[in-house]
Scaffold this motif. Structure first.
Motif, PDB file in Angstrom:
ATOM      1  N   LYS A 180       0.815  -1.207   0.000  1.00  0.00           N
ATOM      2  CA  LYS A 180       0.000   0.000   0.000  1.00  0.00           C
ATOM      3  C   LYS A 180       0.854   1.264   0.000  1.00  0.00           C
ATOM      4  O   LYS A 180       2.066   1.227   0.217  1.00  0.00           O
ATOM      5  CB  LYS A 180      -0.949   0.011   1.204  1.00  0.00           C
ATOM      6  N   TYR A 181       0.172   2.371  -0.199  1.00  0.00           N
ATOM      7  CA  TYR A 181       0.841   3.674  -0.194  1.00  0.00           C
ATOM      8  C   TYR A 181       1.158   4.091   1.234  1.00  0.00           C
ATOM      9  O   TYR A 181       2.315   4.297   1.591  1.00  0.00           O
ATOM     10  CB  TYR A 181      -0.059   4.692  -0.902  1.00  0.00           C
ATOM     11  N   LYS A 185      -3.866   5.434   4.344  1.00  0.00           N
ATOM     12  CA  LYS A 185      -4.320   5.742   2.992  1.00  0.00           C
ATOM     13  C   LYS A 185      -3.701   4.722   2.042  1.00  0.00           C
ATOM     14  O   LYS A 185      -2.736   4.999   1.352  1.00  0.00           O
ATOM     15  CB  LYS A 185      -3.907   7.168   2.600  1.00  0.00           C
ATOM     16  N   PRO A 186      -4.259   3.509   1.989  1.00  0.00           N
ATOM     17  CA  PRO A 186      -3.611   2.440   1.233  1.00  0.00           C
ATOM     18  C   PRO A 186      -3.524   2.689  -0.266  1.00  0.00           C
ATOM     19  O   PRO A 186      -2.561   2.260  -0.912  1.00  0.00           O
ATOM     20  CB  PRO A 186      -4.460   1.204   1.538  1.00  0.00           C
ATOM     21  N   VAL A 187      -4.510   3.378  -0.847  1.00  0.00           N
ATOM     22  CA  VAL A 187      -4.526   3.603  -2.287  1.00  0.00           C
ATOM     23  C   VAL A 187      -3.889   4.951  -2.594  1.00  0.00           C
ATOM     24  O   VAL A 187      -4.325   5.998  -2.094  1.00  0.00           O
ATOM     25  CB  VAL A 187      -5.956   3.547  -2.846  1.00  0.00           C
ATOM     26  N   ALA A 188      -2.855   4.934  -3.427  1.00  0.00           N
ATOM     27  CA  ALA A 188      -2.179   6.172  -3.818  1.00  0.00           C
ATOM     28  C   ALA A 188      -2.993   6.915  -4.858  1.00  0.00           C
ATOM     29  O   ALA A 188      -3.872   6.344  -5.521  1.00  0.00           O
ATOM     30  CB  ALA A 188      -0.787   5.849  -4.359  1.00  0.00           C
ATOM     31  N   ASP A 189      -2.688   8.192  -5.023  1.00  0.00           N
ATOM     32  CA  ASP A 189      -3.361   8.985  -6.045  1.00  0.00           C
ATOM     33  C   ASP A 189      -2.965   8.522  -7.442  1.00  0.00           C
ATOM     34  O   ASP A 189      -3.777   8.529  -8.362  1.00  0.00           O
ATOM     35  CB  ASP A 189      -3.011  10.469  -5.862  1.00  0.00           C
ATOM     36  N   ASN A 190      -1.703   8.120  -7.602  1.00  0.00           N
ATOM     37  CA  ASN A 190      -1.210   7.591  -8.869  1.00  0.00           C
ATOM     38  C   ASN A 190      -1.195   6.068  -8.779  1.00  0.00           C
ATOM     39  O   ASN A 190      -0.421   5.487  -8.018  1.00  0.00           O
ATOM     40  CB  ASN A 190       0.195   8.125  -9.142  1.00  0.00           C
ATOM     41  N   TRP A 194       4.037   4.084  -7.004  1.00  0.00           N
ATOM     42  CA  TRP A 194       4.054   4.883  -5.785  1.00  0.00           C
ATOM     43  C   TRP A 194       5.115   4.334  -4.843  1.00  0.00           C
ATOM     44  O   TRP A 194       5.608   3.221  -5.029  1.00  0.00           O
ATOM     45  CB  TRP A 194       2.674   4.900  -5.112  1.00  0.00           C
ATOM     46  N   ASP A 195       5.477   5.103  -3.859  1.00  0.00           N
ATOM     47  CA  ASP A 195       6.406   4.660  -2.821  1.00  0.00           C
ATOM     48  C   ASP A 195       5.624   4.184  -1.609  1.00  0.00           C
ATOM     49  O   ASP A 195       4.635   4.821  -1.217  1.00  0.00           O
ATOM     50  CB  ASP A 195       7.332   5.810  -2.386  1.00  0.00           C
ATOM     51  N   ASP A 196       6.093   3.086  -1.004  1.00  0.00           N
ATOM     52  CA  ASP A 196       5.497   2.725   0.283  1.00  0.00           C
ATOM     53  C   ASP A 196       6.139   3.598   1.363  1.00  0.00           C
ATOM     54  O   ASP A 196       6.957   4.471   1.074  1.00  0.00           O
ATOM     55  CB  ASP A 196       5.643   1.228   0.555  1.00  0.00           C
ATOM     56  N   TRP A 197       5.786   3.357   2.626  1.00  0.00           N
ATOM     57  CA  TRP A 197       6.254   4.229   3.707  1.00  0.00           C
ATOM     58  C   TRP A 197       7.780   4.287   3.784  1.00  0.00           C
ATOM     59  O   TRP A 197       8.364   5.300   4.163  1.00  0.00           O
ATOM     60  CB  TRP A 197       5.697   3.760   5.045  1.00  0.00           C
ATOM     61  N   ASN A 292     -12.428   0.386   1.524  1.00  0.00           N
ATOM     62  CA  ASN A 292     -13.302   0.120   0.375  1.00  0.00           C
ATOM     63  C   ASN A 292     -12.756   0.730  -0.911  1.00  0.00           C
ATOM     64  O   ASN A 292     -13.043   0.238  -2.009  1.00  0.00           O
ATOM     65  CB  ASN A 292     -14.719   0.605   0.657  1.00  0.00           C
ATOM     66  N   LYS A 293     -11.951   1.784  -0.788  1.00  0.00           N
ATOM     67  CA  LYS A 293     -11.283   2.324  -1.973  1.00  0.00           C
ATOM     68  C   LYS A 293     -10.315   1.303  -2.564  1.00  0.00           C
ATOM     69  O   LYS A 293     -10.079   1.281  -3.779  1.00  0.00           O
ATOM     70  CB  LYS A 293     -10.538   3.607  -1.624  1.00  0.00           C
ATOM     71  N   VAL A 294      -9.746   0.461  -1.699  1.00  0.00           N
ATOM     72  CA  VAL A 294      -8.854  -0.606  -2.178  1.00  0.00           C
ATOM     73  C   VAL A 294      -9.605  -1.541  -3.113  1.00  0.00           C
ATOM     74  O   VAL A 294      -9.121  -1.899  -4.196  1.00  0.00           O
ATOM     75  CB  VAL A 294      -8.275  -1.394  -0.976  1.00  0.00           C
TER      76      VAL A 294
END
Length: 863
Positions: A180-181, A185-190, A194-197, A292-294
């Motif tokens: 995840k991002y 906020k698991p889903v990134a904008d891109n 994306w980079d993880d933590w 749920n966005k995931v």
């Protein structure tokens, strides 16, 4: 030579030596002279009535073309064959390989396990190789979870290969670790990259490829992130400070906003997790919406939500005190409602608060075990039996769910010795402890790796080739026998006695761990071998675990509940997991009705199961009997053989047939060899003699093959030995656990880093009177004078004797007393080596409540 049938008249001893050499390791070692190289399935599990595609990979290295080969496939559910035998003809030239693809239609029954037995026969109808594979027919993964993981989401990752490896272990669900991002906020904008933590680049196409390949193999895909944590910058993403968790005023572990340090520094600048109140409706609504966005962005099948465990009393922004574990049930029920038909898995770290999870709406139980945590009764989770106890308790509290346990093997050893192999015995014993109890392991992941650390990308230790094969057979076994392991069985208190060996129900060291279970159809004995195993710690933190002492031809006395008419043994260690019928006798005494079972062997783990059904002979046994019957008819029809010889041969073969039916294959071979000798000595017709001799040799081959693929007391070479460097002391600072050192005696002992002089120390302690010796022999020394020294501390109790001794160097032993002291004392001894070796020993006899601590052992040659 792999083919015993090429050997004609041999002595029985020679036959046995050859058969043991050729076949006993087939199931556990790569046998380049075998025909079957592997048997795999196209999916990790199947729906009822679905077609399963079997791939049988063959290579002919047997010294000649195989012109009329036959592959036979039989499906077994426990001891019973299901459906008819499938047969396929093939040809295979010497040195060539091919893959046979054969379809097997799964039965219509849901949630059933099967063992597919594959036999390869030559043109003479003789079995020349065999193997097995497990098949799970289940419409959902939740009843029999086999959980794995993936973590590599780089751009060029070979997804197909990684999923293929996990599919072959029958892994039916995957945790996508740190895909995840951000945790909050698991889903990134891109969604492309994306980079993880931690700053690792995550490629969206790689995530999607994993999911697609896993779906083809009928694996479930679980999105991973924290249930109640955010990283820095959370304020900008809609997380409210009013939802935060704070250390209470009485919590000595910290102050302010409850947080957890993940790293000193990262490219993203993210180093900490910050925690929020799981009972807060604002936090719940926020994190459920993000979850749920995931499901909107990726085709994940569920949410794996994580914690960092129970850290004591906390408070919310209003100052109200709470314990995080007390919020689990309400949070999880709300989460399950919010994510709908998607699966929910939750990790109460250290099983702290697991009782709150067990009664919630999670689909699968999961808890990360640590040996310093305690259960609800205050008992440590540090032993094999502690794992079993929690599995049983969770099953009862949850209404029958099977607990998945990530229990990271040899954790400290992996961190201090990266790139080293796992200890085979340690892994197999922990696995047996979990599976026999009805649980499951979380251990296998990316590219076939095994976990030794809670940070999944930390691949510190590796599986040897042998351990990989052992684990594969263990997974085949838990699939094939899932209906006896975790399908409604309950524990019994029926008495079990292993005759001539110590056994108990607690998993104590140097015993056979036995306990009973029961369901509507079977009574079950689980047997785990701890004979010769000095510690019952599942973690084997320093990479050390003795191999159990394998035993053979012993008896088990069992007081049964219901009528018993057939007894079966199944083990991942023998016969590729096939069930084999056991002989038994019945009796009664003042304690009740019992049976005495003849058990051929125990290496790591045996499962004995019994029922009231009358025994059915297996097809293999029928093959052997049919072959001997054919021989008797063959000789009777040969009128040109002298009648006394025909009668003599028939009588001898009847004796062989009798012993085959009793399962005494060694005696059957004796009589077959006797028949061959009679034929050679008393026949006058050369043509008939050759024909009869060929038939007899075929019978001997078949029996020997079946026999050699049953249990043997020759230990497989599965414990990788670490060679001692010539002229060097091994592990004098105990940084590699007990490696290099031998213990004898009755005291408790081990290696840890508490109160060590430097790094780690070896400790000895006994609550009652004991003797103890820790020793190492160093070979390959140059002759000369050596100083042997060690840092020693003996500060609890007053021993009867305590000394360091040097011996075996070509002179009389020399020793020096170890003083009672509150600090480490350096003790030194001189020895004049004249034979190139010496033995260092630390010997203590204690009256009880007496210790000894050993560190920094050194050998220095005087100039």
């Amino acid at each position: 030579m792999k083919k015993i049938k090429q050997v004609t008249a041999m002595t029985l001893a020679a036959v046995l030596i050859l058969s043991s050499f050729s076949f006993s390791q087939k199931s556990l070692a790569a046998d380049e002279e075998g025909i079957i190289q592997s048997v795999t399935t196209d999916k990790a599990m199947y729906d009822p009535s679905e077609k399963a595609e079997l791939s049988i990979n063959l290579t002919n290295l047997n010294g000649g073309d195989l012109k009329k080969g036959i592959v036979e496939i039989r499906a077994k559910h426990l001891e019973k064959q299901v459906g008819s035998t499938i047969k396929r003809k093939f040809t295979l030239k010497e040195g060539k390989s091919k893959t046979l693809t054969i379809n097997w239609k799964a039965p219509a029954d849901d949630f059933k396990g099967y063992l597919i037995e594959v036999n390869v026969k030559d043109e003479a109808d003789i079995v020349i190789d065999s193997d097995t594979v497990g098949v799970d027919v289940s419409s959902s993964w939740t009843k029999f979870p086999r959980y794995g993981y993936v973590w590599n989401f780089t751009e060029d990752v070979d997804v197909e290969r990684r999923i293929e490896k996990l599919k072959n272990y029958h892994i039916n669900a995957l945790q996508y670790y740190d895909w995840k991002y951000r945790h909050h906020k698991p889903v990134a904008d891109n969604l492309d990259v994306w980079d993880d933590w931690s700053g690792r680049p995550i490629y969206g196409d790689s995530v999607r490829s994993y999911i697609a390949e896993a779906q083809k193999a009928n694996m479930v895909n679980m999105s991973y992130n924290m249930a109640y944590a955010a990283v820095s910058g959370y304020e900008n993403d809609g997380v409210k400070q009013d939802w935060a968790l704070y250390y209470s005023d009485d919590n000595p572990r910290g102050e302010g906003h409850f947080n957890f340090k993940m790293s000193d520094e990262t490219p993203t600048g993210i180093t900490h997790l910050y925690f929020f109140d799981m009972s807060n409706k604002g936090w719940q609504n926020y994190i459920f919406a993000e979850t749920n966005k995931v499901f909107d962005a990726f085709e994940f099948d569920g949410w794996h939500s994580d914690t960092v465990g129970e850290w004591g009393e906390m408070k919310n922004s209003k100052g109200e005190t709470l314990f995080v574990k007390d919020t689990y049930t309400e949070f999880l029920n709300a989460a399950k409602t919010a994510i709908g038909d998607n699966y929910l898995v939750f990790n109460p770290v250290g099983a702290q608060g697991i009782e709150k999870v067990n009664i919630s709406d999670v689909d699968v139980l999961y808890t990360e075990m640590w040996p310093w945590d305690r259960d609800i009764n205050g008992e440590l989770y540090d032993s094999y039996n502690s794992l079993k106890t929690e599995i049983e308790r969770s099953r009862e509290e949850s209404g029958g769910k099977s607990l998945v346990i990530p229990a990271y093997m040899s954790y400290d050893y992996g961190e201090s010795n990266p790139g080293s192999p796992f200890n085979t015995s340690a892994v197999l014993l922990t696995g047996a402890s979990v599976y026999a109890a009805g649980g499951s392991r979380m251990e296998l992941g990316d590219d076939g790796n095994m976990l030794s650390n809670e940070y999944f990308p930390a691949q510190n230790l590796y599986m040897t080739d042998n351990l990989e094969k052992r684990i594969a057979k263990q997974y085949d076994f838990i699939v094939a026998y899932q209906n006896l392991l975790r399908d409604g069985q309950t524990e019994t208190e029926n008495a079990i006695e292993v005759v001539d060996y110590e056994n108990n129900e607690n998993g104590d060291p140097n015993t056979i761990w036995t306990y009973g279970k029961k369901d509507d159809n079977y009574e079950i004995i689980q047997m785990i071998n701890l004979l010769g195993v000095s510690q019952n710690d599942w973690r084997a933190n320093y990479g050390e675990k003795e191999k159990p002492n394998k035993i053979c031809d012993f008896k088990v006395k069992y007081y049964y509940s219901d009528e018993v008419n057939s007894v079966w043994l199944a083990s991942p260690d023998e016969k590729d997991g096939r069930s084999q019928a056991l002989s038994f006798t019945k009796g009664s005494d003042e304690s009740g009705d019992y049976i005495v079972i003849d058990v051929p062997s125990l290496e790591y783990w045996n499962m004995i199961y019994m029922s009231g059904d009358e025994p059915q002979s297996t097809d293999d046994e029928q093959d052997s009997r049919l072959n001997v019957t054919k021989l008797m008819n063959h000789f009777a029809a040969k009128r040109d053989l002298r009648k006394p010889l025909v009668k003599q041969l028939s009588n001898t073969l009847r004796q062989a047939d009798h012993h085959l039916k009793k399962g005494s294959d060694d005696k059957a071979v004796n009589f077959l060899e006797k028949a061959l000798d009679q034929l050679n000595r008393k026949s006058n017709n050369r043509a008939v003699t050759n024909e009869a001799r060929e038939a007899l040799n075929k019978a001997i081959d078949l029996v020997i093959y079946d026999w050699s693929n049953t249990n043997t007391c020759e230990d497989p070479d599965d414990q990788e030995e670490i060679p001692a460097p010539s002229g060097e002391l091994i592990n004098g600072g105990f940084e590699k656990g007990t490696q290099g050192w031998t213990f004898s005696g009755t005291a408790g002992h081990g290696v840890d880093n508490y109160d060590a002089y430097e790094g780690y120390k070896y400790w000895i302690w006994g609550a009652e009177e004991y003797t103890a010796t820790v020793s190492q022999t160093v070979k390959g020394l140059e002759n000369g004078t050596y100083t042997v020294s060690a840092m020693l501390k003996q500060n609890t109790g007053i021993p009867i004797e305590s000394k360091m001794e040097v011996s075996g160097y070509g002179g009389d032993p020399v020793d020096k007393a170890i003083p009672h002291s509150q600090s480490y004392e350096k003790i030194s001894v001189l020895a004049e080596v004249t034979n190139g070796e010496l033995t260092i020993s630390f010997k203590q006899q204690g009256p009880g409540d007496t210790n000894l601590q050993i560190d920094n052992v050194e050998i220095v040659k005087e100039q």
